[in-house]
Design a protein around this motif. Structure first.
Motif, PDB file in Angstrom:
ATOM      1  N   GLY A   1       7.360  -1.576  -6.505  1.00  0.00           N
ATOM      2  CA  GLY A   1       8.257  -0.553  -6.001  1.00  0.00           C
ATOM      3  C   GLY A   1       8.407   0.611  -6.957  1.00  0.00           C
ATOM      4  N   PHE A   2       9.187   1.592  -6.505  1.00  0.00           N
ATOM      5  CA  PHE A   2       9.354   2.825  -7.259  1.00  0.00           C
ATOM      6  C   PHE A   2      10.009   2.597  -8.618  1.00  0.00           C
ATOM      7  N   SER A   3      10.972   1.705  -8.709  1.00  0.00           N
ATOM      8  CA  SER A   3      11.687   1.513  -9.974  1.00  0.00           C
ATOM      9  C   SER A   3      10.754   1.106 -11.107  1.00  0.00           C
ATOM     10  N   ALA A   4       9.885   0.144 -10.861  1.00  0.00           N
ATOM     11  CA  ALA A   4       8.943  -0.288 -11.897  1.00  0.00           C
ATOM     12  C   ALA A   4       7.957   0.830 -12.231  1.00  0.00           C
ATOM     13  N   TYR A   5       7.507   1.535 -11.216  1.00  0.00           N
ATOM     14  CA  TYR A   5       6.601   2.678 -11.420  1.00  0.00           C
ATOM     15  C   TYR A   5       7.274   3.741 -12.284  1.00  0.00           C
ATOM     16  N   ARG A   6       8.502   4.116 -11.924  1.00  0.00           N
ATOM     17  CA  ARG A   6       9.234   5.125 -12.679  1.00  0.00           C
ATOM     18  C   ARG A   6       9.438   4.688 -14.122  1.00  0.00           C
ATOM     19  N   PHE A   7       9.821   3.423 -14.301  1.00  0.00           N
ATOM     20  CA  PHE A   7      10.043   2.875 -15.640  1.00  0.00           C
ATOM     21  C   PHE A   7       8.783   3.032 -16.489  1.00  0.00           C
ATOM     22  N   LEU A   8       7.626   2.685 -15.923  1.00  0.00           N
ATOM     23  CA  LEU A   8       6.358   2.789 -16.642  1.00  0.00           C
ATOM     24  C   LEU A   8       6.017   4.240 -16.963  1.00  0.00           C
ATOM     25  N   TYR A   9       6.070   5.109 -15.972  1.00  0.00           N
ATOM     26  CA  TYR A   9       5.612   6.485 -16.164  1.00  0.00           C
ATOM     27  C   TYR A   9       6.537   7.313 -17.057  1.00  0.00           C
ATOM     28  N   GLU A  10       7.838   6.999 -17.059  1.00  0.00           N
ATOM     29  CA  GLU A  10       8.733   7.676 -17.997  1.00  0.00           C
ATOM     30  C   GLU A  10       8.306   7.391 -19.438  1.00  0.00           C
ATOM     31  N   ARG A  11       7.789   6.210 -19.675  1.00  0.00           N
ATOM     32  CA  ARG A  11       7.371   5.830 -21.022  1.00  0.00           C
ATOM     33  C   ARG A  11       5.961   6.327 -21.341  1.00  0.00           C
ATOM     34  N   LEU A  12       5.110   6.316 -20.353  1.00  0.00           N
ATOM     35  CA  LEU A  12       3.747   6.815 -20.576  1.00  0.00           C
ATOM     36  C   LEU A  12       3.715   8.324 -20.805  1.00  0.00           C
ATOM     37  N   LEU A  13       4.539   9.062 -20.049  1.00  0.00           N
ATOM     38  CA  LEU A  13       4.424  10.522 -20.032  1.00  0.00           C
ATOM     39  C   LEU A  13       5.660  11.266 -20.520  1.00  0.00           C
ATOM     40  N   GLY A  14       6.766  10.576 -20.744  1.00  0.00           N
ATOM     41  CA  GLY A  14       7.968  11.224 -21.246  1.00  0.00           C
ATOM     42  C   GLY A  14       8.959  11.571 -20.152  1.00  0.00           C
ATOM     43  N   ALA A  15      10.163  11.882 -20.575  1.00  0.00           N
ATOM     44  CA  ALA A  15      11.268  12.158 -19.653  1.00  0.00           C
ATOM     45  C   ALA A  15      11.006  13.369 -18.764  1.00  0.00           C
ATOM     46  N   GLU A  16      10.225  14.330 -19.272  1.00  0.00           N
ATOM     47  CA  GLU A  16       9.991  15.553 -18.498  1.00  0.00           C
ATOM     48  C   GLU A  16       9.165  15.322 -17.230  1.00  0.00           C
TER      49      GLU A  16
ATOM     50  N   THR B   1      15.775  12.621  -3.276  1.00  0.00           N
ATOM     51  CA  THR B   1      16.473  13.893  -3.078  1.00  0.00           C
ATOM     52  C   THR B   1      17.334  14.294  -4.264  1.00  0.00           C
ATOM     53  N   ALA B   2      17.069  13.733  -5.426  1.00  0.00           N
ATOM     54  CA  ALA B   2      17.883  14.024  -6.605  1.00  0.00           C
ATOM     55  C   ALA B   2      17.954  15.525  -6.876  1.00  0.00           C
ATOM     56  N   PRO B   3      19.147  16.041  -7.117  1.00  0.00           N
ATOM     57  CA  PRO B   3      19.276  17.471  -7.394  1.00  0.00           C
ATOM     58  C   PRO B   3      18.839  17.831  -8.816  1.00  0.00           C
ATOM     59  N   GLY B   4      18.721  16.830  -9.672  1.00  0.00           N
ATOM     60  CA  GLY B   4      18.315  17.070 -11.050  1.00  0.00           C
ATOM     61  C   GLY B   4      17.926  15.757 -11.711  1.00  0.00           C
ATOM     62  N   TRP B   5      17.287  15.852 -12.863  1.00  0.00           N
ATOM     63  CA  TRP B   5      16.821  14.669 -13.570  1.00  0.00           C
ATOM     64  C   TRP B   5      17.207  14.760 -15.027  1.00  0.00           C
ATOM     65  N   SER B   6      17.513  13.637 -15.590  1.00  0.00           N
ATOM     66  CA  SER B   6      17.851  13.565 -17.006  1.00  0.00           C
ATOM     67  C   SER B   6      16.626  13.915 -17.851  1.00  0.00           C
ATOM     68  N   THR B   7      16.876  14.574 -18.953  1.00  0.00           N
ATOM     69  CA  THR B   7      15.805  14.860 -19.904  1.00  0.00           C
ATOM     70  C   THR B   7      15.896  13.936 -21.111  1.00  0.00           C
ATOM     71  N   LYS B   8      16.788  12.959 -21.025  1.00  0.00           N
ATOM     72  CA  LYS B   8      16.963  11.989 -22.116  1.00  0.00           C
ATOM     73  C   LYS B   8      15.757  11.062 -22.155  1.00  0.00           C
ATOM     74  N   ALA B   9      15.141  10.971 -23.321  1.00  0.00           N
ATOM     75  CA  ALA B   9      13.961  10.116 -23.487  1.00  0.00           C
ATOM     76  C   ALA B   9      14.338   8.643 -23.352  1.00  0.00           C
ATOM     77  N   PRO B  10      13.439   7.825 -22.828  1.00  0.00           N
ATOM     78  CA  PRO B  10      13.703   6.382 -22.770  1.00  0.00           C
ATOM     79  C   PRO B  10      13.895   5.823 -24.181  1.00  0.00           C
ATOM     80  N   CYS B  11      14.714   4.785 -24.275  1.00  0.00           N
ATOM     81  CA  CYS B  11      14.981   4.140 -25.567  1.00  0.00           C
ATOM     82  C   CYS B  11      14.180   2.853 -25.730  1.00  0.00           C
ATOM     83  N   PHE B  12      14.031   2.108 -24.652  1.00  0.00           N
ATOM     84  CA  PHE B  12      13.420   0.778 -24.701  1.00  0.00           C
ATOM     85  C   PHE B  12      11.980   0.829 -24.219  1.00  0.00           C
ATOM     86  N   TYR B  13      11.084   0.397 -25.089  1.00  0.00           N
ATOM     87  CA  TYR B  13       9.661   0.299 -24.779  1.00  0.00           C
ATOM     88  C   TYR B  13       9.270  -1.166 -24.908  1.00  0.00           C
TER      89      TYR B  13
END
Length: 171
Positions: free
Chosen positions: A99-114, A150-162
């Motif tokens: 699902g999307f949650s696991a995908y998002r978790f992975l890609y935030e770490r692979l590519l960064g918060a941006e 439909t999020a109006p914005g996204w956090s730019t805070k980098a992930p902490c847990f890898y």
């Protein structure tokens, strides 16, 4: 505040299936160059073929990291999103991410918060491709919540847990 974020990320990771957790750990080892993946994850012929395929798929991660999605004009969007979709399709087609949650978790770490604003579009596009079986396509697309889509914005805070694989399975 970082401690609370780390705990939330640990809880989220713990909510993933064991297969998702292992896949994320392996993908991070490959994508972040954390170890010799053939030594850590190899050992069987079928595992080494899968690892080689994964390493090959992730060779272009540096191109995505160098691209700045926030400054992309429409003229540069096709190359960026095309590569995002290819990598996303690769990861989704492996069957471990459910699902999307696991995908998002992975890609935030692979590519960064941006990368966060681009993840719903890449996930939907890759999930809808004919390379994904229809039943799996349905499950993947339904895993994207309306709030994430439909999020109006996204956090730019980098992930902490890898997450890092610490115990090797013995076959």
């Amino acid at each position: 505040m970082d401690a609370m974020l780390t705990i939330a990320e640990l809880r989220e990771f713990a909510s993933f299936t064991p297969a998702e957790q292992r896949y994320i750990e392996r993908a991070l080892d490959i994508g972040l160059g954390r170890c010799d993946v053939m030594v850590e994850w190899g050992g069987r012929d079928d595992a080494e073929a899968a690892l080689a395929s994964h390493v090959l798929a992730y060779e272009r991660l540096d191109v995505l990291r160098a691209a700045s999605p926030e400054t992309l004009a429409l003229a540069g969007l096709d190359g960026f999103m095309g590569l995002m979709m290819q990598l996303t399709l690769y990861d989704l087609s492996q069957g471990a991410l459910t699902g999307f949650s696991a995908y998002r978790f992975l890609y935030e770490r692979l590519l960064g918060a941006e990368i966060r604003p681009w993840l719903p579009a890449a996930f939907c596009a890759a999930s809808a491709l004919p390379q994904i079986e229809p039943e799996r396509r349905k499950v993947l697309l339904q895993s994207l919540s309306e709030a994430a889509a439909t999020a109006p914005g996204w956090s730019t805070k980098a992930p902490c847990f890898y997450p890092k694989w610490v115990e090797k399975e013995v076959a």
